[in-house]
Design a protein around this motif. Structure first.
Motif, PDB file in Angstrom:
ATOM      1  N   THR A   1     -12.726  -2.539  -3.128  1.00  0.00           N
ATOM      2  CA  THR A   1     -11.740  -2.982  -2.133  1.00  0.00           C
ATOM      3  C   THR A   1     -12.224  -4.231  -1.400  1.00  0.00           C
ATOM      4  O   THR A   1     -11.433  -5.135  -1.089  1.00  0.00           O
ATOM      5  CB  THR A   1     -11.448  -1.856  -1.138  1.00  0.00           C
TER       6      THR A   1
ATOM      7  N   ASP B   1      -2.268   2.291  -0.240  1.00  0.00           N
ATOM      8  CA  ASP B   1      -3.084   3.361  -0.800  1.00  0.00           C
ATOM      9  C   ASP B   1      -2.232   4.159  -1.779  1.00  0.00           C
ATOM     10  O   ASP B   1      -1.306   4.864  -1.376  1.00  0.00           O
ATOM     11  CB  ASP B   1      -3.602   4.270   0.327  1.00  0.00           C
TER      12      ASP B   1
ATOM     13  N   ARG C   1     -10.319  -7.924  -1.108  1.00  0.00           N
ATOM     14  CA  ARG C   1     -10.065  -8.686   0.126  1.00  0.00           C
ATOM     15  C   ARG C   1     -10.705 -10.069   0.062  1.00  0.00           C
ATOM     16  O   ARG C   1     -10.149 -11.050   0.581  1.00  0.00           O
ATOM     17  CB  ARG C   1     -10.597  -7.908   1.323  1.00  0.00           C
TER      18      ARG C   1
ATOM     19  N   GLY D   1      -7.316  -7.405   8.694  1.00  0.00           N
ATOM     20  CA  GLY D   1      -6.267  -6.555   8.134  1.00  0.00           C
ATOM     21  C   GLY D   1      -4.904  -6.735   8.764  1.00  0.00           C
ATOM     22  O   GLY D   1      -4.112  -5.788   8.790  1.00  0.00           O
TER      23      GLY D   1
ATOM     24  N   GLU E   1      -1.796  -4.178   1.866  1.00  0.00           N
ATOM     25  CA  GLU E   1      -2.655  -3.156   1.259  1.00  0.00           C
ATOM     26  C   GLU E   1      -1.886  -1.844   1.178  1.00  0.00           C
ATOM     27  O   GLU E   1      -1.228  -1.431   2.142  1.00  0.00           O
ATOM     28  CB  GLU E   1      -3.944  -2.969   2.061  1.00  0.00           C
TER      29      GLU E   1
ATOM     30  N   ASP F   1      -5.057   0.245  -3.710  1.00  0.00           N
ATOM     31  CA  ASP F   1      -6.300   1.012  -3.872  1.00  0.00           C
ATOM     32  C   ASP F   1      -6.006   2.318  -4.600  1.00  0.00           C
ATOM     33  O   ASP F   1      -4.942   2.917  -4.437  1.00  0.00           O
ATOM     34  CB  ASP F   1      -6.915   1.299  -2.497  1.00  0.00           C
TER      35      ASP F   1
ATOM     36  N   TYR G   1      -0.799  -8.339  -3.099  1.00  0.00           N
ATOM     37  CA  TYR G   1      -0.687  -6.881  -2.969  1.00  0.00           C
ATOM     38  C   TYR G   1      -1.995  -6.245  -3.445  1.00  0.00           C
ATOM     39  O   TYR G   1      -2.402  -6.425  -4.601  1.00  0.00           O
ATOM     40  CB  TYR G   1       0.481  -6.361  -3.803  1.00  0.00           C
ATOM     41  N   ILE G   2      -2.650  -5.543  -2.539  1.00  0.00           N
ATOM     42  CA  ILE G   2      -3.887  -4.824  -2.862  1.00  0.00           C
ATOM     43  C   ILE G   2      -3.538  -3.337  -2.953  1.00  0.00           C
ATOM     44  O   ILE G   2      -3.126  -2.729  -1.953  1.00  0.00           O
ATOM     45  CB  ILE G   2      -4.980  -5.060  -1.801  1.00  0.00           C
TER      46      ILE G   2
END
Length: 547
Positions: free
Chosen positions: A68, A115, A72, A106, A113, A147, A144-145
């Motif tokens: 992660t 999850d 970032r 953030g 982000e 996780d 777009y992250i």
């Protein structure tokens, strides 16, 4: 109010910032701070310099290696505008421009982000697809992250495929996962994949020393190495352990010591492990059990002791092969390994590895772990004193050791034929009585008694048999007459509702099985079984059929 003067609000106490754990406080903010991933950083640097930036990246690896954090950092690298606001994508983001600071905190509106563990459905992915059509608000790229991307449902992955293959030019996807095998191949084929490596113990220990110094704490180098090994390649796990160790040291009024970390982690003392390993090799069972019990009393898990023994055998074997010594190990450890490597053969080391591995597995499933550890230790001590199968074969061939002589099954000696007219003869046991019947030409009756009769009581002139296997009335009458014939006296035969002793046949079978097991568990066969673990015991030659 005093003398009509308004003094205003009383002074308020200064609000202290909330404590941040080390794992968050020392999260990498630049690629240079990302430890152990030099190959990936070099690839990204070349891609950015050549303007060959992929539209989707997938970071995979074990927990705590920086997946992660890398996502970032990539977001910062792609959106950094430099201190003067004119910069472009760079592998060294400045960290001071508004995009860099907003991403680090953030709060950047264009870096989203998600999850995937809590947003698994197709509706969640549909929102991403709809929003990706619109240009970024203030950044160069909308990023777009996602996780733990492997947690997305099958339908969610399918919905994402088209957008993932041909996204708008202003959109980048950054995925992170610990279980890449659960990500569909169709998704993997649309991403540039980076496998983040486990961080070596040496790199972690060096990083922990830096963090300890920054925190104003003191730690012994060996204590930091213990934490690094316990982290198993994860920087986050190691920093969490270090956080706890520093707090423990503050309470004790001293630095982070090796002994304190060892007790905190429940690790076996390396000096004690060397002592225990030496006692095993010397066959000193009482001392080895005492050392194991002392470690157990200190709170060390028996599994930890056997894991340390496995590490010792592995280290000695590598030393014997000729691998370079681990300079992170204490000098005493390296000297002991060199001494054992010179004294032990490869077959003995492989046998010890198998014995300790089997003991480790047994302890992990045992209801009584310390008892299982003691039994496994005794088994290893017994085996350590045996020569390896090859050496044993040479000794047998040279005549130094005689091969095992397996005792044959002794046939019962038949008494001399009995002449009833010669007078009375009192048998001393039921077995002798059956032999008298067999010799006196009552073979069928003797065979029936030997096979199924269970004796409750026996005395001259009296025979009490178990009622679980009674004789028929005709056979009972035949038995009474036969007994009078072979012994010259009258006999009282009756039955009682008790189990009685095993039949003569059962006793013979048990004795035979005992001889088989004695041969199977003999020293030479045990040594051969350690070398050939698939060996099985065949039926005894001449073994009687149960028919």
């Amino acid at each position: 109010m005093a003398d009509g003067l308004d003094l205003g609000e009383p002074p308020q106490p200064v609000k202290q910032d909330a404590y941040r754990v080390l794992a968050r406080k020392y999260r990498p903010q630049t690629f240079s701070e990302l430890i152990g991933q030099e190959a990936m950083v070099r690839t990204l640097e070349n891609a950015i310099r050549r303007d060959r930036i992929a539209h989707a990246f997938l970071m995979t690896g074990v927990r705590g290696v920086g997946k992660t954090s890398t996502a970032r950092l990539i977001a910062k690298a792609l959106n950094c505008i430099g201190p003067d606001g004119t910069g472009g994508p760079t592998i060294d983001p400045c960290g001071v421009c508004e995009p860099c600071r907003a991403i680090a905190e953030g709060r950047h509106i264009d870096v989203i982000e998600m999850d995937a563990a809590s947003h698994t459905g197709v509706d969640d992915v549909r929102e991403i697809i709809e929003a990706s059509r619109y240009a970024a608000v203030s950044a160069r790229y909308k990023i777009y992250i996602v996780d733990e991307v492997h947690m997305l449902s099958k339908n969610a992955f399918n919905a994402l495929l088209k957008t993932l293959e041909e996204p708008p030019a202003h959109v980048k996807f950054l995925f992170a996962t610990t279980e890449v095998n659960k990500v569909p191949v169709t998704v993997l084929s649309r991403c540039q994949r980076f496998d983040l490596r486990r961080i070596s113990a040496e790199q972690l220990a060096s990083h922990f020393a830096f963090v300890t110094d920054k925190e104003g704490a003191v730690a012994e180098p060996e204590a930091l190495m213990l934490i690094a090994r316990a982290a198993e390649g994860s920087a986050r796990d190691g920093l969490s352990i270090l956080d706890q160790a520093i707090s423990h040291a503050d309470l004790e009024g001293g630095g982070v010591t090796t002994e304190a970390v060892r007790q905190m982690l429940g690790l076996s003392d390396r000096g004690a492990v060397r002592e225990l390993f030496g006692q095993i090799l010397a066959g000193d069972a009482p001392s080895a059990l005492a050392t194991l019990k002392r470690q157990y009393d200190y709170g060390v898990d028996p599994l930890s002791v056997f894991r340390a023994l496995l590490e010792a055998v592995h280290g000695v074997t590598l030393t014997k092969v000729g691998t370079p010594p681990d300079l992170a190990q204490p000098a005493e450890e390296r000297a002991a390994r060199e001494r054992w490597a010179a004294a032990l053969s490869f077959p003995v080391l492989h046998r010890l590895w198998q014995l300790f591995l089997k003991g480790h597995d047994e302890i992990g499933h045992a209801a009584l772990p310390i008892e299982a550890a003691e039994m496994a230790l005794l088994r290893a001590i017994h085996a350590s004193t045996l020569p390896d199968p090859g050496e044993l074969a040479k000794q047998i061939a040279s005549g130094k050791v005689a091969p095992i002589a397996v005792p044959p099954v002794a046939a019962p000696s038949a008494p001399a034929p009995v002449d009833a007219a010669a007078g009375r003869r009192d048998p001393a046991s039921f077995a002798e009585l059956v032999d008298l019947l067999d010799a006196g030409k009552f073979m069928a009756l003797a065979a029936r008694l030997r096979h199924s009769a269970r004796v409750v009581r026996f005395a001259p002139g009296q025979l009490v048999l178990s009622g679980s296997r009674p004789l028929s009335a005709d056979m009972l009458a035949e038995l009474v007459g036969a007994l009078r014939t072979v012994t010259g006296q009258g006999w009282k035969v009756e039955f009682e509702d008790q189990d009685g002793t095993p039949s003569l046949r059962e006793q013979d079978d048990a004795a035979e099985e005992g001889r088989r097991l004695a041969a199977w568990n003999s020293d030479m066969v045990m040594a051969a079984r350690e070398h050939f673990p698939e060996t099985e015991m065949e039926d005894w030659p001449g073994k009687r059929s149960n028919a």
